[in-house]
Design a protein around this motif. Structure first.
Motif, PDB file in Angstrom:
ATOM      1  N   ARG A  21       0.825  -1.218   0.000  1.00  0.00           N
ATOM      2  CA  ARG A  21       0.000   0.000   0.000  1.00  0.00           C
ATOM      3  C   ARG A  21       0.857   1.264   0.000  1.00  0.00           C
ATOM      4  O   ARG A  21       0.519   2.268  -0.611  1.00  0.00           O
ATOM      5  CB  ARG A  21      -0.943  -0.004   1.214  1.00  0.00           C
ATOM      6  N   TRP A  22       1.981   1.201   0.670  1.00  0.00           N
ATOM      7  CA  TRP A  22       2.897   2.349   0.709  1.00  0.00           C
ATOM      8  C   TRP A  22       3.388   2.660  -0.706  1.00  0.00           C
ATOM      9  O   TRP A  22       3.430   3.820  -1.122  1.00  0.00           O
ATOM     10  CB  TRP A  22       4.080   2.013   1.631  1.00  0.00           C
ATOM     11  N   ALA A  25       0.489   3.975  -3.007  1.00  0.00           N
ATOM     12  CA  ALA A  25       0.167   5.380  -2.722  1.00  0.00           C
ATOM     13  C   ALA A  25       1.119   6.321  -3.449  1.00  0.00           C
ATOM     14  O   ALA A  25       0.831   7.496  -3.635  1.00  0.00           O
ATOM     15  CB  ALA A  25       0.216   5.630  -1.219  1.00  0.00           C
TER      16      ALA A  25
END
Ligand code: IPE
Ligand code: IPE
Ligand code: MG
Length: 239
Positions: A21-22, A25
């Motif tokens: 997810r990092w 993003a």
């Protein structure tokens, strides 16, 4: 039972979650997040002595993570190899004793050889005990332990009458380690995803929203310090 409030955790275990997810993003591939996550590990290991943390156990790859795409799995395996190669000398110099838990059978020979060598290289260190869970699953670990235990029974080395809750842990991958006092999971998921099932029966849990690549030594220190304020009862009533 003794009250442990005021005492810091000797053993902290971390479910390092949120790399994908990092990266997402930031519009990057998941592997970019895994690389950023790997860089965090060093900072956290280094922070341990100052915080009184003697044992650090980190979840790097689960028995379920093989379900990911072939390219993500291959990228992670190559990251593990590169990490060991790059960090071995520094880990040795910094007094870190490295161990690996999990089933090595499915890992490639080159990686297993590097893991064995790093364990041997750092085997005289005692400042921080870093355990990396790689192809690790709590259920798989208990199943493998039970298999070994059954072999000992069959060989006449163990009497089933004497099997109690002190027996099984001797067969677990973690047999030399104390149970974790504190388990931290990053990325906002409040589940343990098959991590240290037996060992964490009485661990304190801390689920935090921060994604693993954003996990700093400051956040780590805050959580460790906060632990000292918790009252652990182990089933008893404290007077
Ligand atoms: C944790 O990050 C690292 C591994 C499981 C190898 P994830 O890859 O699970 O990241 P998210 O949960 O998809 O964000
Ligand atoms: C747990 O994270 C495994 C590791 C951190 C290595 P996952 O991302 O694989 O767990 P789930 O799928 O969210 O339960
Ligand atoms: Mg995840």
């Amino acid at each position: 039972m003794t009250k442990t409030a005021g005492k810091g955790p000797d053993h902290v275990a971390i479910i390092m979650d949120g790399n994908g997810r990092w990266a997402q993003a930031r519009g990057k591939a998941r592997l970019f997040g895994h690389h950023a996550g790997a860089r965090r590990v060093k900072e956290i290991v280094r922070a341990c002595p100052g915080l009184g943390v003697k044992y650090l156990t980190i979840f790097a790859f689960s028995t379920e993570n093989w379900k990911r795409t072939q390219s993500e799995v291959a990228g992670l395996m190559s990251l593990f190899r590169r990490y060991i190669q790059r960090e071995a000398q520094e880990l040795l110099a910094e007094g870190v004793r490295v161990r690996f838990i999990g089933d090595r059978i499915r890992l490639d020979d080159k990686l297993v050889q590097m893991m064995d060598e790093l364990e041997l290289l750092t085997s005289n260190n005692d400042k921080v005990h870093l355990t990396v869970a790689l192809n690790y699953g709590g259920r798989d670990e208990v199943a493998r332990a039970t298999r070994r235990l059954a072999h000992d029974v069959k060989a006449g080395k163990l009497d089933p009458k004497n099997v109690d809750e002190e027996t099984l842990p001797k067969y677990l991958d973690t047999y030399v380690l104390p149970d974790p006092d504190l388990v931290i999971r990053t990325s906002g998921e409040a589940r343990i995803s098959n991590f240290l099932l037996w060992q964490s029966a009485y661990s304190e849990y801390e689920f935090i929203d921060t994604l693993w690549p954003d996990f700093t030594k400051r956040i780590f220190a805050e959580i460790v310090e906060n632990f000292a304020g918790r009252e652990r009862r182990f089933g008893a009533v404290l007077t």
